[in-house]
Design a protein around this motif. Sequence first.
Motif, short mmCIF file in Angstrom:
data_model
loop_
_atom_site.label_atom_id
_atom_site.label_comp_id
_atom_site.label_asym_id
_atom_site.label_seq_id
_atom_site.Cartn_x
_atom_site.Cartn_y
_atom_site.Cartn_z
N GLY A 216 0.89 -1.21 0.01
CA GLY A 216 0.22 0.00 -0.18
C GLY A 216 0.79 1.35 0.13
N PHE A 217 0.11 2.40 0.28
CA PHE A 217 0.85 3.76 0.12
C PHE A 217 1.83 3.95 1.07
N TYR A 218 1.68 3.61 2.36
CA TYR A 218 2.58 3.79 3.54
C TYR A 218 3.73 2.72 3.25
N THR A 219 3.62 1.53 2.80
CA THR A 219 4.67 0.55 2.31
C THR A 219 5.55 1.27 1.44
N GLY A 220 5.03 1.75 0.47
CA GLY A 220 5.92 2.66 -0.56
C GLY A 220 6.73 3.70 0.17
N TYR A 221 6.08 4.35 1.02
CA TYR A 221 6.50 5.50 1.59
C TYR A 221 8.03 5.16 2.33
N TYR A 222 7.63 4.24 3.25
CA TYR A 222 9.09 3.92 4.07
C TYR A 222 9.75 2.91 3.42
N GLY A 223 9.39 2.25 2.19
CA GLY A 223 10.12 1.30 1.54
C GLY A 223 11.29 1.91 0.80
N ILE A 224 10.77 2.89 0.02
CA ILE A 224 11.85 3.85 -0.79
C ILE A 224 12.85 4.63 0.46
N GLU A 225 12.43 4.78 1.36
CA GLU A 225 13.33 5.42 2.57
C GLU A 225 14.33 4.34 2.76
N GLN A 226 13.95 2.94 2.92
CA GLN A 226 15.14 1.90 3.06
C GLN A 226 15.86 1.68 2.11
N LEU A 227 15.59 1.81 1.03
CA LEU A 227 16.31 1.59 -0.25
C LEU A 227 17.09 2.76 -0.43
N LEU A 228 16.71 3.87 -0.40
CA LEU A 228 17.83 4.89 -0.60
C LEU A 228 18.91 5.00 0.53
#
Length: 324
Positions: A216-228
Amino acid sequence: MAEAAGVSKMTASRVLRNEGGFSEQTRERVLAEVARLGYLPNRLATVFSGDQKSTFIGVSIPDLGNEVFTHVLEGIDRKLCSFGHQTVLGMTQRAAGEEEKWIETVLAWQPAGLILTGRAHTNRSLQLLENAKIPVVEIWDLNSSPFDMCVGLNHFDSGYQMGRYLLTKGYTRFGYVGTSHDAANAAAARLNGFDRAIADGSASLKKQVLLKDVPGFYTGYYGIEQLLSGAPETEVVFFQNDNMAVGAIHFCESQKISVPRDLGIAGWGELPIASVLPYRLTTVQVNHLRIGQIASEKLLMRINGDSARKVTDVGFRLIEGETV
């Protein structure tokens, strides 16, 4: 109800089934009592007695939290209801064991047919389906050799096409954010296709982030933070679906990361959430509603004794947006 109408139970039953053998006055009297009492016939008992075909259709989906499957389910329900059928819904949480339990339970209701999400089933599930001798449609994952019938798309190819497209945009350092692929599923196939395209283009998938959460939306929000944080050199990121991609775009906005100048972002599914963006999201378009409609049409054809194509590929289309 029969007593209130002053007729025998057998006569009342014949009226309700419109079998004949009664006068018009008797029919009107029985139907008047049906309306007054709010009587509802026991359809399940009728089916078990062998007097009528079942109107139940069993439908299994992974969960209701994934917006994709709510659209597929809408297509199924619209079509089936228009022909007098009712869906009996089951949620399998992408676990073959859970699907097996559901199949065993729903077959006890003597459904007219089943619609199953995915192509991975336990041996016992396959045996239960074989013994049931009812039409079955597998949806979502395209299967060239289905148990009975299949309606879906090639998820590997959709991931591969996205990878090839991003390569043509000049990207060389790629990332992916999705949810955990503990079991074989469509998202895993898309990632495999994406990875293969990148390898074929002599580029590199710098980092994958697979989260144990709903896509979902929040998974993408903190997922991109982890990736970067782990691979800041990443130039473009492919997301499991559009909800996650939009969440990532909002994270980038909060961090003053320009999309696509500083980071390219691509989604999958062309979900409604992307309409809130001021620009078009690069994504893959899939007609989720149509998958449900075609699956229902094939099932209804078989229920009525007609033949239906075993495999239907609904395809997909890459949307060249403004986020890469």
